[in-house]
Design a protein around this motif. Structure first.
Motif, short mmCIF file in Angstrom:
data_model
loop_
_atom_site.label_atom_id
_atom_site.label_comp_id
_atom_site.label_asym_id
_atom_site.label_seq_id
_atom_site.Cartn_x
_atom_site.Cartn_y
_atom_site.Cartn_z
N MET A 1 0.84 -1.19 0.00
CA MET A 1 0.00 0.00 0.00
C MET A 1 0.87 1.24 0.00
O MET A 1 1.83 1.33 0.76
N GLU A 2 0.53 2.18 -0.87
CA GLU A 2 1.31 3.42 -0.96
C GLU A 2 0.37 4.60 -0.88
O GLU A 2 -0.67 4.64 -1.54
N THR A 3 0.72 5.57 -0.06
CA THR A 3 -0.07 6.78 0.10
C THR A 3 0.84 7.98 -0.01
O THR A 3 1.87 8.04 0.67
N THR A 4 0.48 8.94 -0.87
CA THR A 4 1.27 10.16 -1.03
C THR A 4 0.41 11.36 -0.66
O THR A 4 -0.69 11.54 -1.20
N LEU A 5 0.90 12.17 0.25
CA LEU A 5 0.21 13.36 0.71
C LEU A 5 1.05 14.59 0.41
O LEU A 5 2.27 14.51 0.36
N ILE A 6 0.38 15.73 0.23
CA ILE A 6 1.10 16.98 0.02
C ILE A 6 0.56 18.04 0.97
O ILE A 6 -0.57 17.95 1.47
N TYR A 7 1.40 19.02 1.24
CA TYR A 7 1.00 20.13 2.11
C TYR A 7 1.49 21.43 1.48
O TYR A 7 2.67 21.60 1.20
N LYS A 8 0.55 22.34 1.23
CA LYS A 8 0.90 23.62 0.63
C LYS A 8 0.22 24.75 1.39
O LYS A 8 -0.98 24.70 1.66
N ASP A 9 1.01 25.74 1.72
CA ASP A 9 0.47 26.99 2.24
C ASP A 9 1.41 28.11 1.79
O ASP A 9 2.22 27.93 0.88
N GLY A 10 1.33 29.23 2.42
CA GLY A 10 2.13 30.35 1.98
C GLY A 10 3.63 30.12 2.01
O GLY A 10 4.37 30.63 1.15
N SER A 11 4.10 29.32 2.96
CA SER A 11 5.55 29.12 3.11
C SER A 11 6.00 27.68 2.90
O SER A 11 7.19 27.41 2.85
N SER A 12 5.07 26.74 2.82
CA SER A 12 5.42 25.32 2.71
C SER A 12 4.91 24.74 1.40
O SER A 12 3.83 25.09 0.92
N ASN A 13 5.69 23.82 0.87
CA ASN A 13 5.33 23.14 -0.36
C ASN A 13 6.03 21.78 -0.31
O ASN A 13 7.07 21.58 -0.91
N LYS A 14 5.46 20.84 0.43
CA LYS A 14 6.17 19.60 0.71
C LYS A 14 5.28 18.37 0.51
O LYS A 14 4.06 18.46 0.43
N PHE A 15 5.96 17.21 0.44
CA PHE A 15 5.24 15.95 0.27
C PHE A 15 5.65 14.97 1.37
O PHE A 15 6.70 15.12 2.00
N TRP A 16 4.82 13.96 1.53
CA TRP A 16 5.07 12.88 2.50
C TRP A 16 4.47 11.61 1.91
O TRP A 16 3.29 11.57 1.58
N LYS A 17 5.31 10.60 1.70
CA LYS A 17 4.82 9.35 1.09
C LYS A 17 5.19 8.17 1.97
O LYS A 17 6.32 8.07 2.45
N ILE A 18 4.23 7.28 2.16
CA ILE A 18 4.49 6.06 2.92
C ILE A 18 4.18 4.85 2.05
O ILE A 18 3.17 4.83 1.34
N ASN A 19 5.07 3.88 2.09
CA ASN A 19 4.90 2.65 1.33
C ASN A 19 4.98 1.48 2.29
O ASN A 19 6.02 1.22 2.89
N VAL A 20 3.85 0.79 2.46
CA VAL A 20 3.77 -0.32 3.41
C VAL A 20 3.94 -1.63 2.66
O VAL A 20 3.28 -1.89 1.65
N SER A 21 4.84 -2.48 3.17
CA SER A 21 5.06 -3.79 2.55
C SER A 21 5.39 -4.79 3.65
O SER A 21 6.46 -4.72 4.25
N GLY A 22 4.47 -5.71 3.90
CA GLY A 22 4.72 -6.72 4.92
C GLY A 22 4.85 -6.11 6.30
O GLY A 22 3.97 -5.38 6.78
N LYS A 23 5.99 -6.39 6.94
CA LYS A 23 6.21 -5.96 8.32
C LYS A 23 7.00 -4.66 8.43
O LYS A 23 7.47 -4.31 9.51
N SER A 24 7.12 -3.94 7.33
CA SER A 24 7.87 -2.68 7.39
C SER A 24 7.27 -1.66 6.44
O SER A 24 6.52 -2.00 5.53
#
Length: 263
Positions: A1-24
């Motif tokens: 399972m893979e989920t990609t999130l983004i965050y944007k406001d006046g000063s931030s423009n970033k991403f955060w992605k998590i990839n779940v596979s088995g026990k890690s």
């Protein structure tokens, strides 16, 4: 399972992605349009891993992160390719008077790259390195050095790979083609072994992050899926069968059989 999130406001423009596979799972995060940093976490069970991942996703969304669109170019792909890998080896050989200085340059150069590039460099190393794990090449190493233990053969193969793709492929296909490339070692009374190349990527990772080899290995497996174990070799030669070795590689035996390269 893979989920990609983004965050944007006046000063931030970033991403955060998590990839779940088995026990890690692995998390990649950073400024949108960059490769980002990577970290990995392992659990005792798949259930515990998924539970923690779900918790993190909910936490990020509470902070204002939103799901990225599939068409968005959120992350920059890493710059490490197999061509770049071989070019780095070629460049390293020009960066010092001896292999110690050359590997030091490589480690320093790698440590300045994104973590993902360090891991992919190591992946290309391992995939190519595995090609040389053959009975024929081991016999050649045995003749050249007057013996070749498991470790000695590993270091021999690393030295050979460091000579570059063209020479590496040529010698794997015909081990007697190695002879011209041993001349410098003969003059220096040295042996064709390069142990330090085997750990160049993990040392670069440690220099960059301060984390140890176990943490690097977990990240390596998570990002590449590579847990390759060399297959058992079916030897077609016997170290005590001198006549057999002479017949197998007559040119190598004539040159090194009674006068091997030794420390």
């Amino acid at each position: 399972m893979e989920t990609t999130l983004i965050y944007k406001d006046g000063s931030s423009n970033k991403f955060w992605k998590i990839n779940v596979s088995g026990k890690s799972y692995s998390i990649t995060y950073g400024k949108i349009g960059t490769v980002g940093a990577v970290k990995v976490k392992s659990f005792d069970s798949e259930e515990a891993c998924q539970k923690d991942a779900d918790k993190l996703i909910k936490s990020k969304m509470k902070k204002g992160y939103t799901p990225a669109n599939a068409v968005d170019q959120v992350m920059k792909e890493g710059s490490m390719t197999e061509i770049v890998f071989w070019e780095m080896l070629k460049t390293a050989k020009q960066k010092g008077e001896d292999t110690e200085e050359q590997i030091e340059w490589m480690v320093s150069h790698l440590s300045k790259k994104p973590v993902k590039d360090i891991v992919i460099f190591d992946y290309f190393f391992n995939q190519n390195y595995l090609k040389s794990y053959t009975s024929d090449l081991w016999a050649a190493a045995y003749i050249i050095m007057g013996g070749a233990s498991d470790d000695s053969f590993d270091y021999f193969r690393a030295w050979l790979l460091f000579q570059g793709k063209e020479i590496y492929d040529e010698v794997i296909n015909d081990p007697e083609k190695i002879i011209p490339h041993l001349k410098v070692l003969e003059d220096e009374e040295d042996v064709p072994q390069l142990e330090d190349l085997l750990s160049a990527a993990s040392i670069a990772y440690e220099e960059k992050t301060g984390l140890n080899y176990d943490e690097y290995f977990d990240l390596y497996v998570k990002l590449t899926g590579d847990e390759t174990i060399p297959p058992d070799i079916e030897f077609d030669w016997d170290e005590e069968d001198v006549d057999g070795l002479k017949k197998k590689f007559p040119t190598l035996w004539e040159k090194y059989g009674d006068n091997p390269l030794e420390y």
